[in-house]
Design an enzyme around this catalytic site. Sequence first.
Site, short mmCIF file in Angstrom:
data_model
loop_
_atom_site.label_atom_id
_atom_site.label_comp_id
_atom_site.label_asym_id
_atom_site.label_seq_id
_atom_site.Cartn_x
_atom_site.Cartn_y
_atom_site.Cartn_z
N ILE A 165 0.84 -1.20 0.00
CA ILE A 165 0.00 0.00 0.00
C ILE A 165 0.87 1.25 0.00
O ILE A 165 0.67 2.17 -0.79
CB ILE A 165 -0.94 0.01 1.22
CG1 ILE A 165 -1.88 -1.20 1.19
CG2 ILE A 165 -1.74 1.31 1.27
CD1 ILE A 165 -2.77 -1.31 2.41
N LYS A 171 5.12 2.70 1.29
CA LYS A 171 6.44 2.45 1.86
C LYS A 171 6.94 3.71 2.54
O LYS A 171 6.79 4.82 2.02
CB LYS A 171 7.43 2.01 0.78
CG LYS A 171 7.27 0.57 0.33
CD LYS A 171 8.41 0.17 -0.60
CE LYS A 171 8.31 -1.30 -0.98
NZ LYS A 171 9.43 -1.73 -1.85
N SER A 194 10.75 3.74 7.73
CA SER A 194 10.90 2.77 8.81
C SER A 194 9.98 1.56 8.68
O SER A 194 10.11 0.61 9.45
CB SER A 194 10.62 3.44 10.16
OG SER A 194 9.29 3.94 10.20
N SER A 195 9.06 1.57 7.71
CA SER A 195 8.11 0.46 7.62
C SER A 195 7.49 0.41 6.23
O SER A 195 7.60 1.35 5.44
CB SER A 195 7.01 0.62 8.67
OG SER A 195 6.26 1.80 8.42
N THR A 196 6.83 -0.72 5.97
CA THR A 196 6.06 -0.92 4.74
C THR A 196 4.68 -1.43 5.12
O THR A 196 4.56 -2.31 5.98
CB THR A 196 6.75 -1.93 3.80
OG1 THR A 196 8.07 -1.47 3.51
CG2 THR A 196 5.96 -2.08 2.51
N ASP A 212 2.92 13.50 14.38
CA ASP A 212 3.26 13.31 12.97
C ASP A 212 2.01 13.41 12.10
O ASP A 212 1.82 12.63 11.17
CB ASP A 212 3.95 11.97 12.76
CG ASP A 212 4.61 11.87 11.40
OD1 ASP A 212 4.88 12.92 10.79
OD2 ASP A 212 4.85 10.74 10.93
#
Length: 453
Positions: free
Chosen positions: A172, A174, A177-179, A293
């Site tokens: 969905i 990227k 720090s994460s996908t 954030d």
Amino acid sequence: MQEWLEILLIHTLIDSSSLSPQRLRVMNRIISSQGSDLIKQKLSQHTSFFGIKLWILITASASIAFLLVLIISVLLCFIFHRRRCSQEPFRLRSKLCLPLSHIPLTNKQQIPYNRCGDDIESQRISQVGWSSARLSYYTRSFSSTGSFGSFNVFTFMEIKNVTDSFADDNVITKGDSSTVYRGILMGTVTVAVKRFLPSNSRYEDKDFITKAEMIANVRHKNVVRLLGYCIEGDERVLVYEYAEKGDLHEWLHGSAGRNRPLTWRKRMKIIQGVAKGLAYIHEDIEPKITHQDIRPSKILLDYQWNPKILDVGFIGHSDIPTLIPSPGNMDEKIDVYSFGNMIMELVSGRVSVDQSSPHVRVYLVDWIKEMVANHMIVDVLDPSLPEFPTIKELKRIVLISLRCVDPELKERPKMGDVIHMLQPHDLLLNNNAIQKAQKITRSHEVSAISIRQ
């Protein structure tokens, strides 16, 4: 009665072998007719019970008995089902975590799981086993209004099957720090699976679990619900509810927005929903949580265009998600500023920081202030809007955004106040507030001139 006895006597005294078959049939017909008439006569007699006829009393009694048996059977089945739901461990993990290709799972684990979704006043933590490498089983059951009924602990094998081994087609978004992947539970339920990079997995299991469980208790229409997690070795995975429309960034700055721009009404609905979600985590829960954030990529949209805040309680730019209880209001004011900046993106359709020109960065907040100071507020509107708001409505929304990005922290409103300000006839948006906004823009204009000199 006497006629009936006489017929029986004749029938017994006369040798049936001496009678012809025809006479026997006639005699049997007579006997049957007499017996039938006698039964009808008895059933038609009135009883001593309120004078009700016997056949009515028998029918009513049979019906009542049948209903009682049926009700008792249903109650027993319900009680048995409740006990089974509250006591038996969850043994259907293979059905819950079907892969996209419907491949059966292997190495399944039995994890305590409340499928009933009943209200549990005292939340309970069920800790089954620990190892030095990872947490084997750990789950916390609580009341749920969603599809699954409790917080889930997934194995990494289950997560791989849910996402087709983290297939590229299921990506969905990227991040650094994460996908985030698209996954399927129970063969039909779509979820968002957030997998952190191994470099973000150096924290202890207990810390990660505690943070995840605290976020799982955050329940609001405008906050993405955390359904469960996976923790094995260096793997850290969070499973969220899925939002059908994707994230707000795609609708403002991506292909989705270019093909089908958001209407003004939808943008206002998103602004109000995000404000309610932030007010909830800032003011309505304990411990209070700040996001730190807030940006369009952290706002997901469901099929009704309701906004849902993603990663509540987790810092987006840290090495690993970290829960942030707010000791004061400083962190809340950071969220308020980010919210004001997001309003400006929704109104203008511009990115927060424009770096399209080489060696030049144009900050949206500064650009909006400059346009307001130059009495060009109409020019801040996104030109791709299907329809435009009234000047009064535009000024009201821009004013709210300017108050949220006030350089003075103490001058920024609380999110609860922002919700009231978003109402059409709120008293907070009076002449004093307008003068305050004009003062902000004038001070910005003076500072900009001094910089040029």
